[in-house]
Design a protein around this motif. Structure first.
Motif, short mmCIF file in Angstrom:
data_model
loop_
_atom_site.label_atom_id
_atom_site.label_comp_id
_atom_site.label_asym_id
_atom_site.label_seq_id
_atom_site.Cartn_x
_atom_site.Cartn_y
_atom_site.Cartn_z
N ASP A 487 6.58 13.51 -6.17
CA ASP A 487 5.71 13.08 -5.07
C ASP A 487 5.83 11.58 -4.83
O ASP A 487 5.85 11.12 -3.69
N ALA A 488 5.91 10.81 -5.92
CA ALA A 488 6.04 9.36 -5.78
C ALA A 488 7.38 8.98 -5.17
O ALA A 488 7.47 8.02 -4.38
N PHE A 489 8.41 9.72 -5.51
CA PHE A 489 9.75 9.43 -4.97
C PHE A 489 9.77 9.58 -3.45
O PHE A 489 10.38 8.77 -2.74
N PHE A 490 9.10 10.63 -2.95
CA PHE A 490 9.14 10.91 -1.51
C PHE A 490 7.96 10.28 -0.75
O PHE A 490 7.87 10.41 0.47
N ALA A 491 7.07 9.60 -1.45
CA ALA A 491 5.89 9.03 -0.80
C ALA A 491 6.26 7.84 0.08
O ALA A 491 7.29 7.18 -0.12
N SER A 492 5.38 7.55 1.04
CA SER A 492 5.51 6.34 1.85
C SER A 492 5.30 5.13 0.95
O SER A 492 4.45 5.15 0.07
N LYS A 493 6.07 4.06 1.19
CA LYS A 493 6.04 2.91 0.29
C LYS A 493 5.97 1.61 1.06
O LYS A 493 6.25 1.56 2.26
N ARG A 494 5.65 0.55 0.32
CA ARG A 494 5.64 -0.79 0.90
C ARG A 494 6.06 -1.78 -0.19
O ARG A 494 6.00 -1.47 -1.39
N ARG A 495 6.46 -2.96 0.23
CA ARG A 495 6.85 -4.00 -0.72
C ARG A 495 5.71 -5.00 -0.90
O ARG A 495 5.10 -5.44 0.08
N VAL A 496 5.44 -5.35 -2.16
CA VAL A 496 4.41 -6.35 -2.46
C VAL A 496 5.00 -7.35 -3.46
O VAL A 496 6.03 -7.09 -4.10
N ALA A 499 2.86 -10.25 -8.41
CA ALA A 499 1.43 -10.46 -8.74
C ALA A 499 0.56 -9.40 -8.09
O ALA A 499 -0.42 -8.93 -8.68
N GLU A 500 0.90 -9.02 -6.85
CA GLU A 500 0.11 -8.02 -6.12
C GLU A 500 0.36 -6.60 -6.60
O GLU A 500 -0.41 -5.70 -6.27
N SER A 501 1.42 -6.40 -7.37
CA SER A 501 1.76 -5.03 -7.80
C SER A 501 0.85 -4.51 -8.91
O SER A 501 0.78 -3.30 -9.14
N LEU A 502 0.17 -5.40 -9.62
CA LEU A 502 -0.70 -4.97 -10.72
C LEU A 502 -1.76 -3.99 -10.21
O LEU A 502 -2.46 -4.27 -9.23
N GLY A 503 -1.86 -2.84 -10.87
CA GLY A 503 -2.83 -1.83 -10.48
C GLY A 503 -2.33 -0.89 -9.40
O GLY A 503 -2.96 0.14 -9.14
N GLU A 504 -1.20 -1.22 -8.77
CA GLU A 504 -0.63 -0.34 -7.75
C GLU A 504 0.18 0.77 -8.43
O GLU A 504 0.45 0.73 -9.64
N ILE A 505 0.59 1.76 -7.64
CA ILE A 505 1.40 2.86 -8.16
C ILE A 505 2.88 2.55 -7.88
O ILE A 505 3.28 2.36 -6.73
N LEU A 552 13.16 -9.77 -9.12
CA LEU A 552 11.85 -9.32 -9.60
C LEU A 552 10.70 -10.22 -9.13
O LEU A 552 9.73 -10.45 -9.84
N THR A 553 10.85 -10.71 -7.91
CA THR A 553 9.73 -11.44 -7.31
C THR A 553 8.84 -10.50 -6.51
O THR A 553 7.72 -10.85 -6.14
N SER A 554 9.34 -9.29 -6.25
CA SER A 554 8.57 -8.30 -5.51
C SER A 554 8.87 -6.91 -6.06
O SER A 554 9.80 -6.74 -6.87
N MET A 555 8.09 -5.94 -5.60
CA MET A 555 8.26 -4.57 -6.09
C MET A 555 7.85 -3.58 -5.00
O MET A 555 7.01 -3.89 -4.15
N ILE A 556 8.46 -2.39 -5.05
CA ILE A 556 8.09 -1.32 -4.13
C ILE A 556 6.98 -0.49 -4.77
O ILE A 556 7.12 -0.03 -5.91
N VAL A 557 5.90 -0.29 -4.04
CA VAL A 557 4.78 0.52 -4.53
C VAL A 557 4.47 1.61 -3.51
O VAL A 557 4.87 1.54 -2.34
N CYS A 558 3.75 2.62 -3.97
CA CYS A 558 3.42 3.76 -3.10
C CYS A 558 2.18 3.46 -2.26
O CYS A 558 1.23 2.82 -2.72
N ASN A 559 2.20 3.96 -1.03
CA ASN A 559 1.02 3.89 -0.17
C ASN A 559 0.13 5.09 -0.45
O ASN A 559 0.53 6.24 -0.22
N ILE A 560 -1.06 4.88 -0.95
CA ILE A 560 -1.99 6.01 -1.15
C ILE A 560 -3.38 5.58 -0.70
O ILE A 560 -3.69 4.40 -0.62
#
Length: 560
Positions: A487-496, A499-505, A552-560
């Protein structure tokens, strides 16, 4: 990329603690199958010279290594079929485009010669189809099954990754539960994306001195099964890695008995253990301990070409035809017969003397470990460092440098620069060296001498300072899964930002490679410990894979 050795390189001829000082580099020739020098093949090469004069291709005459030590009485079936096909006097109007070497790129033939191209032949009738074998491939796989003790064996040209994916897809349908350790290879995670399986993770024992995860205890598998039973669910399969990259083994015999009592198949990632069971001092193989599906990287400790592996099946719990369908979906429809033949050749090489073929490698490993264990400031990994590890692979040598205040990355750089020593796996606090059939005494002497000099150079650092300098924490100690990998692989995502990635999926599968064990898996919450571990390893020189942002200044996280 490998540069000449530094001017500080120290000769090892005078160093002979338990080694033969008279050995020279000629003793380091890699073992292999003897290549035929039939007249017909030479004539074919001469024809290539005439044909390539028009295209400007440069051919070189390569030296054929001395392989009498492992020479076969007769060629293995797939090797024989490939040889006979290559030597036929035919007019070729088929792929690949180099046309049996007539148009081979000169830049590569200057390195490897024309011979590999002569044998780079596609799926023509004489060589049959990988997915419906009935002659040479069938016979080669049958001989492999006999040697390794399986009921069926499949040759893989997509590496062990392909075999692990096929094994999990053959046992797990969408929504089924797979019990597996959290330190499994990334191929197991990709298999869950492909199959739709739901992970039930086991947290392996973790040794903080070594910054290494151990194996899986039978009690952990049993507890996972009981937890599922309380929820009214049952695992479709259990997946275990044994031995680990560091050579640590799990009690597969007890785990397989437990699985079979619940009618659950046991899949074993034995990528690093194709050689197990072929010497009295080596641990038993996964098949000998009752595993149902076993995937081996035949190219790691055995001698097939890189990317070639085997998938073995035992028993009748798993549907054989489903494995065949999965492999047909995952493997290339244009398999390399050089890779396939190399699997057959590696099997034949071991078959000549299965009880003694590893004698010399084992002797070298034990001699080196004895010498290195007595070097002040140096640690040698043993199975006793882990409560749940009944044994380890003696051909895997893991050395710790933290008492010297050195990370594995720093020690590896010094040993390569000053001694020309190339390792298999580098970690925060250790280096792992792989010993195999091609390892020679000269190289072991160089390794021991290099470590002794390294220890003498950095011995002035106190242990307290060293420990303070190299504090690490388990990378996945507090990981929490909020979405299944598929589900995470196919989920909608965004880049953050990081620092903003903490707590995100996490929407990315981020690994230190090697060993290819994910620190973050798609669907897991990004934690401070995981980020600290990744950034710390990267600052020490580790290669990070899977991250869309290499800095590694940014990361892709899931939109939920």
């Amino acid at each position: 990329m490998i540069s000449a050795f530094s001017s500080t390189f120290h000769p090892v001829t005078a160093f002979h603690f338990g080694f033969d000082k008279n050995l020279t580099s000629s003793t380091c020739r890699l073992p292999g199958l003897c290549f035929s020098q039939e007249r017909s093949l030479r004539e074919l090469e001469k024809e290539q010279v005439r044909c390539t004069e028009r295209t400007g291709t440069i051919l070189v005459t390569e030296d054929i290594p001395d392989s009498s030590r492992y020479q076969q009485k007769s060629l293995p079936p797939l090797v024989a079929a490939l040889k006979a096909t290559a030597e036929e006097n035919v007019a070729s109007f088929h792929f690949p485009g180099h046309n049996r070497g007539h148009a081979a790129p000169s830049s590569l033939t200057q390195l490897i010669g024309s011979r590999p191209y002569i044998y780079d032949i596609p799926e023509i009738p004489q060589l049959e189809n990988l997915f419906s074998p009935n002659s040479p491939i069938f016979e080669a796989q049958k001989e492999a099954a006999k040697l390794f003790g399986s009921s069926d064996t499949w040759f893989l040209i997509g590496g062990t990754t392909c075999g692990i994916q096929a094994a999990i897809m053959a046992t797990c349908s969408p929504g089924d539960i797979l019990i597996l350790p959290r330190n499994s290879h990334l191929s197991a995670i990709s298999a869950m994306v492909l199959s739709g399986a739901l992970p039930k993770y086991i947290l392996p024992e973790y040794n903080f001195d070594w910054d290494i995860a151990g194996g899986v205890a039978p009690s952990q598998v049993e507890n996972a099964m009981k937890e599922l039973e309380k929820e009214g669910r049952k695992a479709a399969a259990v997946f275990v890695t044994s031995p680990t990259y560091h050579g640590l083994c799990s009690d597969l015999s007890e785990i397989s008995q437990l699985c079979h009592s619940h009618k659950v198949p046991l899949i074993v990632d034995e990528a690093h253990g194709a050689h197990l069971g072929f010497h009295p001092k080596l641990p038993d193989s996964a098949l000998q301990q009752g595993a149902d599906l076993v995937v081996q990287s035949t190219h790691k400790v055995l001698s097939s070409l890189t990317q070639s592996s085997m998938l073995h099946m035992s028993g009748n719990i798993v549907d054989r035809e489903r494995i065949c369908r999965c492999l047909q979906m995952l493997q290339s429809t244009s398999p390399s017969y050089l890779l396939l033949a190399s699997l057959d050749a590696a099997r034949a090489q071991i078959s000549e003397n299965p009880d003694t073929v590893f004698n010399e490698a084992m002797d070298l490993a034990y001699d080196a470990k004895f010498l290195i264990e007595n070097v002040p400031g140096i640690s040698v990994l043993k199975s006793l460092s882990f409560r749940n590890c009944p044994g380890s692979d003696p051909l895997r040598l893991t050395i710790g440098f933290w008492q010297l205040g050195l990370s594995g990355y720093a020690a590896d750089e010094i040993l390569y620069r000053d001694y020309g020593i190339l390792s298999e796996l580098v970690g925060n606090r250790s280096i792992t060296y792989a010993i195999n059939l091609g390892t020679c005494r000269d190289h072991m002497q160089r390794l021991v001498l290099g470590i002794k000099h390294l220890a003498a150079t950095y011995a002035s650092i106190s242990q307290a300072e060293a420990r303070e300098k190299l504090i690490v924490s388990a990378p996945f100690a507090d990981n929490k899964m909020c979405m299944i990998p598929r589900d995470a692989f196919f989920a909608s995502k965004r880049r953050v930002s990081i620092a903003e990635s903490l707590g995100e999926i996490s929407g990315e599968l981020i690994c230190l490679y090697p060993p290819g064990i994910p620190v973050l898996i798609p669907g897991e919450v990004v934690t401070e410990k995981a980020l600290d571990y990744i950034l710390h390893a990267r600052s020490n020189g580790a290669l990070i894979t899977g991250a869309s942002d290499p800095l590694l200044t940014s990361m892709i996280v899931c939109n939920i």
